[in-house]
Structure formats: C-alpha cells, structure tokens
Design a protein around this motif. Sequence first.
Motif, PDB file in Angstrom:
ATOM      1  N   ALA A  77       0.817  -1.218   0.000  1.00  0.00           N
ATOM      2  CA  ALA A  77       0.000   0.000   0.000  1.00  0.00           C
ATOM      3  C   ALA A  77       0.852   1.269   0.000  1.00  0.00           C
ATOM      4  O   ALA A  77       0.528   2.235  -0.687  1.00  0.00           O
ATOM      5  CB  ALA A  77      -0.946  -0.011   1.204  1.00  0.00           C
ATOM      6  N   SER A  78       1.946   1.287   0.739  1.00  0.00           N
ATOM      7  CA  SER A  78       2.738   2.516   0.838  1.00  0.00           C
ATOM      8  C   SER A  78       3.396   2.881  -0.487  1.00  0.00           C
ATOM      9  O   SER A  78       3.454   4.061  -0.846  1.00  0.00           O
ATOM     10  CB  SER A  78       3.790   2.414   1.946  1.00  0.00           C
ATOM     11  OG  SER A  78       4.722   1.403   1.654  1.00  0.00           O
ATOM     12  N   THR A  79       3.882   1.910  -1.257  1.00  0.00           N
ATOM     13  CA  THR A  79       4.500   2.242  -2.537  1.00  0.00           C
ATOM     14  C   THR A  79       3.460   2.633  -3.582  1.00  0.00           C
ATOM     15  O   THR A  79       3.726   3.462  -4.448  1.00  0.00           O
ATOM     16  CB  THR A  79       5.387   1.094  -3.071  1.00  0.00           C
ATOM     17  OG1 THR A  79       4.593  -0.084  -3.212  1.00  0.00           O
ATOM     18  CG2 THR A  79       6.553   0.827  -2.153  1.00  0.00           C
ATOM     19  N   LEU A  80       2.259   2.048  -3.494  1.00  0.00           N
ATOM     20  CA  LEU A  80       1.177   2.428  -4.401  1.00  0.00           C
ATOM     21  C   LEU A  80       0.707   3.855  -4.096  1.00  0.00           C
ATOM     22  O   LEU A  80       0.573   4.682  -5.001  1.00  0.00           O
ATOM     23  CB  LEU A  80       0.019   1.445  -4.290  1.00  0.00           C
ATOM     24  CG  LEU A  80       0.307   0.031  -4.820  1.00  0.00           C
ATOM     25  CD1 LEU A  80      -0.751  -0.942  -4.345  1.00  0.00           C
ATOM     26  CD2 LEU A  80       0.408   0.032  -6.330  1.00  0.00           C
ATOM     27  N   LEU A  81       0.466   4.142  -2.826  1.00  0.00           N
ATOM     28  CA  LEU A  81       0.045   5.497  -2.434  1.00  0.00           C
ATOM     29  C   LEU A  81       1.134   6.517  -2.769  1.00  0.00           C
ATOM     30  O   LEU A  81       0.845   7.609  -3.252  1.00  0.00           O
ATOM     31  CB  LEU A  81      -0.295   5.549  -0.949  1.00  0.00           C
ATOM     32  CG  LEU A  81      -1.638   4.941  -0.558  1.00  0.00           C
ATOM     33  CD1 LEU A  81      -1.692   4.682   0.942  1.00  0.00           C
ATOM     34  CD2 LEU A  81      -2.784   5.824  -1.001  1.00  0.00           C
ATOM     35  N   GLY A  82       2.396   6.159  -2.516  1.00  0.00           N
ATOM     36  CA  GLY A  82       3.508   7.057  -2.813  1.00  0.00           C
ATOM     37  C   GLY A  82       3.594   7.395  -4.286  1.00  0.00           C
ATOM     38  O   GLY A  82       3.821   8.555  -4.664  1.00  0.00           O
ATOM     39  N   GLY A  83       3.396   6.414  -5.145  1.00  0.00           N
ATOM     40  CA  GLY A  83       3.439   6.656  -6.584  1.00  0.00           C
ATOM     41  C   GLY A  83       2.302   7.534  -7.056  1.00  0.00           C
ATOM     42  O   GLY A  83       2.506   8.499  -7.796  1.00  0.00           O
ATOM     43  N   VAL A  84       1.094   7.232  -6.618  1.00  0.00           N
ATOM     44  CA  VAL A  84      -0.076   8.014  -7.021  1.00  0.00           C
ATOM     45  C   VAL A  84       0.054   9.458  -6.535  1.00  0.00           C
ATOM     46  O   VAL A  84      -0.172  10.406  -7.292  1.00  0.00           O
ATOM     47  CB  VAL A  84      -1.378   7.360  -6.498  1.00  0.00           C
ATOM     48  CG1 VAL A  84      -2.568   8.304  -6.622  1.00  0.00           C
ATOM     49  CG2 VAL A  84      -1.638   6.053  -7.240  1.00  0.00           C
ATOM     50  N   CYS A  85       0.446   9.633  -5.285  1.00  0.00           N
ATOM     51  CA  CYS A  85       0.561  10.989  -4.739  1.00  0.00           C
ATOM     52  C   CYS A  85       1.678  11.785  -5.414  1.00  0.00           C
ATOM     53  O   CYS A  85       1.517  12.975  -5.683  1.00  0.00           O
ATOM     54  CB  CYS A  85       0.764  10.934  -3.223  1.00  0.00           C
ATOM     55  SG  CYS A  85      -0.716  10.384  -2.353  1.00  0.00           S
ATOM     56  N   ALA A  86       2.780  11.146  -5.720  1.00  0.00           N
ATOM     57  CA  ALA A  86       3.873  11.840  -6.409  1.00  0.00           C
ATOM     58  C   ALA A  86       3.415  12.352  -7.770  1.00  0.00           C
ATOM     59  O   ALA A  86       3.746  13.461  -8.183  1.00  0.00           O
ATOM     60  CB  ALA A  86       5.083  10.921  -6.568  1.00  0.00           C
ATOM     61  N   VAL A  87       2.648  11.550  -8.468  1.00  0.00           N
ATOM     62  CA  VAL A  87       2.200  11.912  -9.814  1.00  0.00           C
ATOM     63  C   VAL A  87       1.154  13.024  -9.793  1.00  0.00           C
ATOM     64  O   VAL A  87       1.157  13.901 -10.657  1.00  0.00           O
ATOM     65  CB  VAL A  87       1.654  10.662 -10.549  1.00  0.00           C
ATOM     66  CG1 VAL A  87       0.961  11.040 -11.852  1.00  0.00           C
ATOM     67  CG2 VAL A  87       2.779   9.669 -10.810  1.00  0.00           C
ATOM     68  N   LEU A  88       0.288  13.021  -8.794  1.00  0.00           N
ATOM     69  CA  LEU A  88      -0.839  13.956  -8.805  1.00  0.00           C
ATOM     70  C   LEU A  88      -0.552  15.310  -8.162  1.00  0.00           C
ATOM     71  O   LEU A  88      -1.343  16.234  -8.291  1.00  0.00           O
ATOM     72  CB  LEU A  88      -2.065  13.311  -8.153  1.00  0.00           C
ATOM     73  CG  LEU A  88      -2.605  12.099  -8.914  1.00  0.00           C
ATOM     74  CD1 LEU A  88      -3.791  11.505  -8.177  1.00  0.00           C
ATOM     75  CD2 LEU A  88      -2.978  12.461 -10.345  1.00  0.00           C
ATOM     76  N   GLN A  89       0.580  15.440  -7.470  1.00  0.00           N
ATOM     77  CA  GLN A  89       0.923  16.763  -6.935  1.00  0.00           C
ATOM     78  C   GLN A  89       1.577  17.603  -8.033  1.00  0.00           C
ATOM     79  O   GLN A  89       1.919  17.098  -9.097  1.00  0.00           O
ATOM     80  CB  GLN A  89       1.839  16.637  -5.726  1.00  0.00           C
ATOM     81  CG  GLN A  89       3.249  16.184  -6.047  1.00  0.00           C
ATOM     82  CD  GLN A  89       4.123  16.107  -4.823  1.00  0.00           C
ATOM     83  OE1 GLN A  89       3.870  16.745  -3.817  1.00  0.00           O
ATOM     84  NE2 GLN A  89       5.161  15.298  -4.892  1.00  0.00           N
ATOM     85  N   ASP A  90       1.752  18.873  -7.771  1.00  0.00           N
ATOM     86  CA  ASP A  90       2.380  19.778  -8.732  1.00  0.00           C
ATOM     87  C   ASP A  90       3.817  19.326  -8.993  1.00  0.00           C
ATOM     88  O   ASP A  90       4.598  19.145  -8.061  1.00  0.00           O
ATOM     89  CB  ASP A  90       2.354  21.201  -8.166  1.00  0.00           C
ATOM     90  CG  ASP A  90       2.795  22.240  -9.176  1.00  0.00           C
ATOM     91  OD1 ASP A  90       3.435  21.886 -10.180  1.00  0.00           O
ATOM     92  OD2 ASP A  90       2.487  23.420  -8.952  1.00  0.00           O
ATOM     93  N   LYS A  91       4.153  19.139 -10.246  1.00  0.00           N
ATOM     94  CA  LYS A  91       5.475  18.625 -10.610  1.00  0.00           C
ATOM     95  C   LYS A  91       6.504  19.714 -10.871  1.00  0.00           C
ATOM     96  O   LYS A  91       7.644  19.436 -11.173  1.00  0.00           O
ATOM     97  CB  LYS A  91       5.347  17.721 -11.846  1.00  0.00           C
ATOM     98  CG  LYS A  91       4.722  16.385 -11.504  1.00  0.00           C
ATOM     99  CD  LYS A  91       4.037  15.731 -12.655  1.00  0.00           C
ATOM    100  CE  LYS A  91       2.687  16.263 -13.002  1.00  0.00           C
ATOM    101  NZ  LYS A  91       1.681  16.361 -11.969  1.00  0.00           N
ATOM    102  N   LYS A  92       6.125  20.962 -10.738  1.00  0.00           N
ATOM    103  CA  LYS A  92       7.059  22.056 -11.018  1.00  0.00           C
ATOM    104  C   LYS A  92       8.256  22.053 -10.065  1.00  0.00           C
ATOM    105  O   LYS A  92       9.304  22.577 -10.381  1.00  0.00           O
ATOM    106  CB  LYS A  92       6.338  23.391 -10.955  1.00  0.00           C
ATOM    107  CG  LYS A  92       5.374  23.572 -12.112  1.00  0.00           C
ATOM    108  CD  LYS A  92       4.664  24.903 -12.039  1.00  0.00           C
ATOM    109  CE  LYS A  92       3.687  25.057 -13.164  1.00  0.00           C
ATOM    110  NZ  LYS A  92       2.425  24.368 -12.950  1.00  0.00           N
TER     111      LYS A  92
END
Length: 143
Positions: A77-92
């Motif tokens: 769960a932690s690596t799945l949540l980490g990936g999704v959250c990294a992608v959906l936050q501002d990437k600037k």
Amino acid sequence: MQDTRALALTFEVSGLPPVKTEALSIFAAGHRQATRVRALLQAACTAAQRTGWTPLAGPIEVDLTLRCPPGHRTSDASTLLGGVCAVLQDKKRVANIGLAHLGVLVDVALWADDRQIRRLSYAEEPAEEFSYQVRVAAVPTMV
C-alpha cells in the motif's frame, strides 16, 4: 460570491497505479513506470477538465482503491500510495530532471504539495482485471 470549485474529484484508471520504490524519479524519461504515470495523468486530466477542477491549496485527503484478481497483489500500500501521490501533486518542484517528455501532462496537478495531505486511505477489491480509483477531496479546516 460563492466559491464554485469542485471540492472532491473521483476517477477511474485501467491497469496498475505507478509505484514509488526507488530513488530514481518516476518522472524520468524511459522510467519503467512511465506508462502507468501517463495513464494516471491522462485520467486525472480528463476528470479535472470534465469537472472544472483546480488544484487544491489547503488540506486534502486521498483515497486509493485497487481492484485486482485475488492473489495477484502487485505492491504494498505505501509504494502504491507514494506513486499516485507523487504523480498527482504539482510537478514544477521536480526541477532537477527534464519533464518535456510528458508534454501537456506535466501541468496536471490535483494539489500543490504532498504536505497538504491530512488523510490517506487504501483499500483493495477483487476484480477480474487490474484497475484503480482515486479520490481527492478538500478536508474542512477545523476552528
């Protein structure tokens, strides 16, 4: 004047979510998670455009529901949540690598920074094919 922005956004994505398991950025061109990153960004972009979503600036909650065939869980769960959250936050703020390969998807952000997250939830549901649902919502500020 009433604020008419959407305060919750839910959308579906076919396949598996991106996972964050290593120091190499999942945004790097040619990363093994690139297809999953693009699928998530495209689904988020479509949902945001459909609803008029603008990135949230205050506290948020993120819910991830993974649908997978029984006995075929792919990651924790932690690596799945980490990936999704990294992608959906501002990437600037990921300025140390080139993001041009993402094209217009580089601008897809549902919130500014992961520091805004106040609640995370993860659930699994049995299904014949892999897919997942993401829900992002504003968390009411307590007085």
